[in-house]
Scaffold this motif. Structure first.
Motif, short mmCIF file in Angstrom:
data_model
loop_
_atom_site.label_atom_id
_atom_site.label_comp_id
_atom_site.label_asym_id
_atom_site.label_seq_id
_atom_site.Cartn_x
_atom_site.Cartn_y
_atom_site.Cartn_z
N LEU A 171 40.98 10.40 37.36
CA LEU A 171 39.88 9.85 36.70
C LEU A 171 39.93 10.44 35.28
CD1 LEU A 171 37.16 10.71 39.18
CD2 LEU A 171 38.38 8.57 38.99
N ALA B 114 33.13 7.31 46.93
CA ALA B 114 33.45 8.99 46.95
C ALA B 114 32.39 9.73 47.95
CB ALA B 114 33.01 9.54 45.41
N ARG C 262 31.92 2.45 37.82
CA ARG C 262 31.52 1.61 38.63
C ARG C 262 32.43 0.97 39.76
NH1 ARG C 262 27.23 -2.45 38.58
NH2 ARG C 262 28.07 -4.56 39.23
N ASP D 89 28.94 3.59 35.64
CA ASP D 89 29.76 4.88 35.27
C ASP D 89 28.84 6.10 35.28
OD1 ASP D 89 31.67 2.78 34.76
OD2 ASP D 89 31.92 3.06 32.90
N THR E 284 33.34 2.97 42.20
CA THR E 284 33.94 3.89 43.16
C THR E 284 33.31 4.26 44.27
OG1 THR E 284 34.74 4.94 40.75
CG2 THR E 284 34.38 6.61 42.86
N PRO F 271 40.13 14.03 43.18
CA PRO F 271 40.74 13.07 42.35
C PRO F 271 41.56 13.77 41.34
CG PRO F 271 38.63 13.03 42.03
CD PRO F 271 38.56 13.78 43.17
N SER G 25 36.78 1.84 47.02
CA SER G 25 36.24 1.18 46.27
C SER G 25 35.08 0.14 46.79
CB SER G 25 37.17 0.27 45.47
OG SER G 25 38.02 -0.46 46.08
N ASP H 18 40.96 3.58 50.99
CA ASP H 18 42.26 3.41 50.34
C ASP H 18 42.97 4.85 51.08
OD1 ASP H 18 44.49 3.59 49.11
OD2 ASP H 18 43.88 3.18 47.14
N LYS I 201 44.76 7.32 48.53
CA LYS I 201 43.68 8.18 47.57
C LYS I 201 43.46 9.41 48.46
CE LYS I 201 41.72 4.83 44.54
NZ LYS I 201 42.16 5.39 43.26
N VAL J 85 37.37 10.81 46.12
CA VAL J 85 37.48 9.38 45.95
C VAL J 85 38.22 8.87 46.96
CG1 VAL J 85 37.91 7.50 44.41
CG2 VAL J 85 37.22 9.43 43.31
N TYR K 263 33.26 8.67 36.76
CA TYR K 263 33.27 8.11 38.18
C TYR K 263 33.06 6.63 37.85
CZ TYR K 263 34.25 12.46 41.04
OH TYR K 263 34.73 13.44 41.52
#
Length: 278
Positions: free
Chosen positions: A188, A206, A202, A225, A204, A185, A237, A126, A129, A234, A200
């Motif tokens: 979060l 990073a 599930r 998580d 993610t 980030p 995904s 992304d 981000k 981050v 962070y």
């Protein structure tokens, strides 16, 4: 025998000589004082000029006698991201520096598939981000840097569930030969435990690092998580198909390493056979 008048004249001349000597000494002191002040001012101005224009940060000795360490070198690219060379990580697999335009693309996504020995892990990068991080990861993917590397670390504790990949050495110490800036980030959610920690979630994707702005090629995929400080960029995904593959790897267990029984090498070997932009 001198008369009173002669004695008065002699005393007067003596006093005049004393006054003249005192005046001369005072004059010399003033001259020395002015000279010392001028020298001090000139020295101070010279020091300021040296610090501003010729200081240690720009001297040839300081820039040309750097011993490779874990600290990135000062050589940077010219664009917005200013990627830094890291000689300590240079290897035959190093792909060179990414392109670094003046305006890094910061919209849109990049679909990448990690084809691993345990199944495919599709991920989405992304740009909004973390534009610089995505710029770098896309460069590493298209350079085939990740091909043939392993996912060397798996954690299974309640507060940390990640699979870590991207190290060409396979032991947590390797990288691409350069570092990228942090893009930390800000969205979060605070974690229920741990002062200053965040969750962070599930799915993610990073960047791993060894301190501020030391990220290179290692990244982690969060399959549960996890509670961490907000110190990890981050940049995308992991979708449901990829999480299914990682869940299978996690269920296979791990071989504990030096960080405890819930942190080590996956028992199911995970090799990234190819990484490709879709």
């Amino acid at each position: 025998m001198p008369s009173n008048e002669q004695r008065r004249q002699a005393a007067k001349r003596k006093l005049e000589r004393q006054l003249a000597r005192r005046a001369e000494r005072a004059k010399r002191r003033r001259i020395w004082g002015v000279s010392i002040t001028v020298v001090a001012v000139v020295a101070a101005v010279g020091l300021v000029y040296w610090l501003v224009n010729l200081g240690p940060g720009d001297s040839e000795a300081a820039t040309n006698n750097t011993t490779p360490t874990d600290t990135p070198a000062e050589n940077t690219t010219d664009g917005a991201c200013a990627f830094k060379e890291n000689p300590a990580e240079q290897s035959d697999k190093s792909p060179g520096m990414p392109e670094d335009p003046a305006e890094t693309p910061n919209t849109g996504t990049v679909a990448v598939t990690l084809k691993t020995s345990q199944g495919d892990i599709p991920i989405t990068l992304d740009r909004a981000k973390a534009p610089c991080t995505v710029q770098s990861i896309e460069h590493l993917v298209t350079s085939k840097f990740f091909d043939g590397t392993t996912c060397h670390r798996l954690t299974t504790s309640e507060g940390l569930k990640v699979l870590q990949c991207g190290d060409p050495k396979g032991d947590g110490t390797g990288g691409p030969g350069y570092t990228i800036p942090d893009e930390l980030p800000t969205d979060l959610k605070p974690a229920a435990v741990g002062q200053g920690a965040v969750t962070y979630p599930r799915g993610t994707l990073a960047m791993a690092n060894a301190g501020p702005s030391t990220g290179g090629s290692q990244f982690f995929l969060v399959y549960g998580d996890s509670t961490l400080p907000p110190n990890y960029t981050v940049f995308g995904s992991v979708g449901a198909p990829g999480l299914a593959t990682i869940d299978k790897i996690a269920k296979g267990g791990l071989t504990p390493g030096p960080n405890g029984p819930q942190d080590g090498t996956p028992k199911l070997p995970v090799e990234i056979e190819t990484a490709a932009v879709q």
